[in-house]
Design an enzyme around this catalytic site. Structure first.
Site: not given
Length: 494
Positions: A266, A278, A352
């Site tokens: 990643k 965030k 993901r």
């Protein structure tokens, strides 16, 4: 920052115990069950001074404590703590304390290797370990400071052993290659995200391909990524002006028809969370969200430089995850490279998404197995903390091999569950799968279950390095993990 590839600052070699000293010797001292000194053979020449300082209380032999002795031939006596409690983790901690301290004034260091070896360690993994650990300790973290940094003077390290041989020199060479791999990983990860962009990662990979025989590199740009159909990957990238890169590194060290071992990383070079922004506190740590990519690039380069007898495939999906008018939104649905549709419930579950397309592409290359690594979930940090990397796998043999490699490298992983019981929590009423589970419980396992659906039942393992790849806070830095684990895993198979 210059694109000049880094090199190790010091070289390492072997010599016999009987050779005349050419540098400052590092000698170990233990404590027995009664708290009394146990001197190694190399420390015996300084026994009077050591015992005198111990009796005075100015040297206690606790792990990492140093005592400078001798005049004509100086030596550094290092405490190793209680013999009964001595492990490879203690040795690694001692090396990380003592070697940088010595490096500020010593040009050449000699280490009596056998005297520092834990009793349960065999020669090959131990020599490889101590070689890589010492050389890694001589590599300070990457910074962009213009002054005030203390440079290391050490340029040579010698391991003193009973009988130098070609085999032992091979172990030392492997340790040096691992140290180089760790340095590359930390260099990339510690470089700030305004420099270490996806384009920069691609340029580094290409430069490594030019520099290392047998390592071939291809870097795909945004148009090529789109032509492949990697829409999940592009969905994450579309919120940033920085263009994504898909990096493929190949190394052929075995027969052409032997399926490669695939490493997938990643590479989110900065992660603001996208529209699912965030919290501002400590967001600067999100420059380390590409540590999986850094691990793949470093490991591939180190193993290729070593000339390992294995075929390897390294894959990196690199982009930024930022909020903007063009960013993907919660509730959007994308069609992944696999053809399966994904409902994006949270744009901060972006790792993901890019790995889904990277894993699908990798399976189409027909590797023998896949190991992916990613700073994927805060849930894994909560579950394990930083002693262990989270390990998830659909294959018992692969899982056990990775666990054993972690033990050998003092870079341990801990196996956690994955499978359909977690996957069902990611059902979506509007798409084939959602990128977020319906409840927070088991967050690391549900994330791994999402990834598993894109591996086409190949032997696969996922390393969640969210807690182990870097240290946060005022002294934030990359650790280089899980490079030691990966390096050892591949060498154990070769």
């Amino acid at each position: 920052m210059s694109l000049t590839l880094p090199t190790l600052r010091a070289s390492i070699s072997t010599a016999a115990y009987t050779d005349q000293a050419k540098g400052v010797r590092l000698c170990g001292v233990f404590l027995d069950a009664d708290g009394q000194l146990v001197l190694s053979n190399s420390a015996q020449a300084f026994a009077d001074e050591i015992h005198r300082r111990f009796a005075q209380g100015s040297f206690t032999a606790k792990a990492g404590e140093m005592l400078l002795v001798g005049e004509a031939l100086p030596a550094v006596i290092v405490g190793l703590g209680a013999k009964a409690d001595y492990t490879i983790e203690v040795l690694k901690s001692v090396i990380n304390q003592v070697i940088p301290a010595m490096a500020r004034w010593v040009e050449s260091i000699e280490i009596t290797a056998k005297e520092l070896r834990p009793d349960d360690w065999l020669c090959e993994p131990y020599i490889r370990f101590i070689s890589s650990a010492v050389l890694s300790a001589l590599e300070p973290r990457t910074t962009m400071k213009t002054k005030g940094e203390t440079s290391f003077k050490t340029t040579a390290v010698t391991l003193l052993i009973c009988a130098p041989s070609e085999a032992v020199d091979g172990y030392v060479k492997a340790g040096a290659a691992q140290a180089y791999a760790e340095k590359l990983c930390r260099w990339l990860a510690d470089t700030p995200s305004n420099v270490a962009t996806p384009t920069f990662l691609g340029e580094v990979a290409l430069a490594l391909g030019d520099a290392i025989p047998g390592l071939s590199v291809t870097v795909m740009d945004e148009d090529e990524i789109r032509a492949l159909g990697m829409n999940a990957f592009l969905a994450v990238a579309q919120g940033s002006q920085e263009a994504p890169r898909f990096i493929v590194m190949r190394y052929q060290g075995a027969e052409d028809d032997r399926a490669p071992l695939a490493l997938v990383g990643k590479g989110i070079t900065f992660d603001a969370g996208g529209i699912s922004l965030k919290p501002a506190a400590n967001m600067w740590d999100m420059t380390y969200d590409m540590c999986g990519a850094a691990s793949v690039i470093g490991t591939m380069a180190g193993l290729a430089q070593l000339g390992v007898k294995e075929n390897l495939l390294g894959v990196v999906a690199a982009c930024e995850n930022l909020p903007s008018g063009s960013a993907v939104k919660p509730g959007d649905i994308v069609t992944s490279l696999s053809g399966r549709t994904i409902e994006i419930l949270n744009t901060d579950a972006e790792g993901r998404l890019i790995l889904a397309d990277a894993l699908t592409w990798t399976t189409r290359q027909k590797p023998a197995l896949i190991v992916d690594m990613a700073t994927l979930t805060g849930a894994c940090c909560i579950a394990l903390g930083d002693p262990y990397t989270g390990l998830f796998s659909n294959n018992v043999k692969l899982r056990e091999a990775l666990l054993e490699a972690g033990r050998q490298a003092a870079d341990e992983a801990w196996a956690l569950p994955v499978g359909p019981k977690y996957l069902k929590l990611m059902d979506s009423p509007a798409a084939d799968i959602a990128n977020l589970a319906s409840k927070r419980d088991g967050g690391a396992s549900t994330a791994a279950a999402f990834l598993e659906t894109f591996t086409e039942k190949l032997p696969w393992a996922h390393l969640d390095i969210a807690a182990t790849a870097s240290v946060s806070g005022a002294k934030r830095h990359a650790t280089g993990r899980p490079v030691p684990l990966l390096f050892t895993f591949v060498l154990n198979r070769a």
